[in-house]
Scaffold this motif. Sequence first.
Motif, short mmCIF file in Angstrom:
data_model
loop_
_atom_site.label_atom_id
_atom_site.label_comp_id
_atom_site.label_asym_id
_atom_site.label_seq_id
_atom_site.Cartn_x
_atom_site.Cartn_y
_atom_site.Cartn_z
N THR A 8 0.03 1.88 -0.25
CA THR A 8 -0.64 1.73 -1.54
C THR A 8 -1.81 2.72 -1.58
O THR A 8 -2.46 2.94 -0.56
CB THR A 8 -1.12 0.28 -1.76
N ASP A 76 -2.68 0.11 3.36
CA ASP A 76 -3.47 0.17 2.12
C ASP A 76 -4.79 0.89 2.35
O ASP A 76 -5.63 0.44 3.14
CB ASP A 76 -3.73 -1.27 1.64
N THR A 83 -7.02 -3.76 -2.87
CA THR A 83 -6.59 -4.22 -1.53
C THR A 83 -6.37 -5.74 -1.55
O THR A 83 -5.38 -6.24 -1.01
CB THR A 83 -7.65 -3.86 -0.47
#
Length: 273
Positions: A8, A76, A83
């Motif tokens: 991500t 992440d 997050t």
Amino acid sequence: MTVRIGITGAAGRMGRMLAQTIFRREAHCQLTAAIERPASSLIGADVGELLGEGASGTPVGSDLAAAINGIDVLIDFTVPEATLSHAEICATHGVPMVVGTTGFTDSQAAQLQAMTRDIPLCKSANFSPGVNLAFRLAETAARALGETADIEILEAHHRQKIDAPSGTALALGDTVAAARGKKLSEVAVFSREGRTGAREPGTIGFSVIRAGDIVGDHTVIFAGDGERLEITHKASSRSAFASGAVTAACWLVEQSAGQYSMQDVLASEESDS
Ligand code: NAD
């Protein structure tokens, strides 16, 4: 076994470096999801092509929940709010998570920690092996020197960094404060200006530089009378953080639920070798 990794923040500075590290790593890992903000202009682009690595077959997507079944672990590096929402998705689906994001408030950090009841989560303010060694050296120095030395922590980062002091500087502060039997919040001095008076004994001061494209420099100064010791780490590329985070991800898939740090990953590697 090939570890299927999702990222991500895939189009960010760290996200790109992570994707490149996974593409180039010989160990068995594969990038199977790359997630960005829905507003990103890069949604739909092939991650490999974006990085000049050739077509990878993994497009940048915006829906982690839709991609979660195709990954064994998520890495992440985004912003604290994102997050936390990604961690909820991971916790719901039992997917381990590596968190590199910094700048959490105490309450956000507590929310993230609560997820570790459900999943293995490895969070470190800095995934570089060199910085993790600097933590150990700083702890040793703080114990050996005690209150005889004044401790100051300096950090420098690029002009785009949005939190200060850096998560690594704060973590170094936590480490040296704990080595003296103190909490950082009791002894930290985050700014000095004007007529400050003499230095309060036992305090730990922080200095911050934001300039240019500095990847990340950290120094812990132990200054006594007539001498001082400085422990310095300078990152010249984000590759050290990315490589450490990918190593942590491959290690984390074998762990049970709980909170881990890069120190745990390195300690486990040391005991294996
Ligand atoms: P960056 O701004 O370049 O990248 C962050 C990315 O996250 C951006 O592309 C942004 O669009 C994306 N993002 C934001 N919200 C999102 C969402 N909801 N869903 C998906 N993507 C989202 O920042 P960076 O320099 O890559 O740093 C990211 C974080 O990592 C910062 O907190 C930084 O301090 C931290 N960092 C940690 C380490 C470490 O070793 N732990 C090393 C470097 C940076």
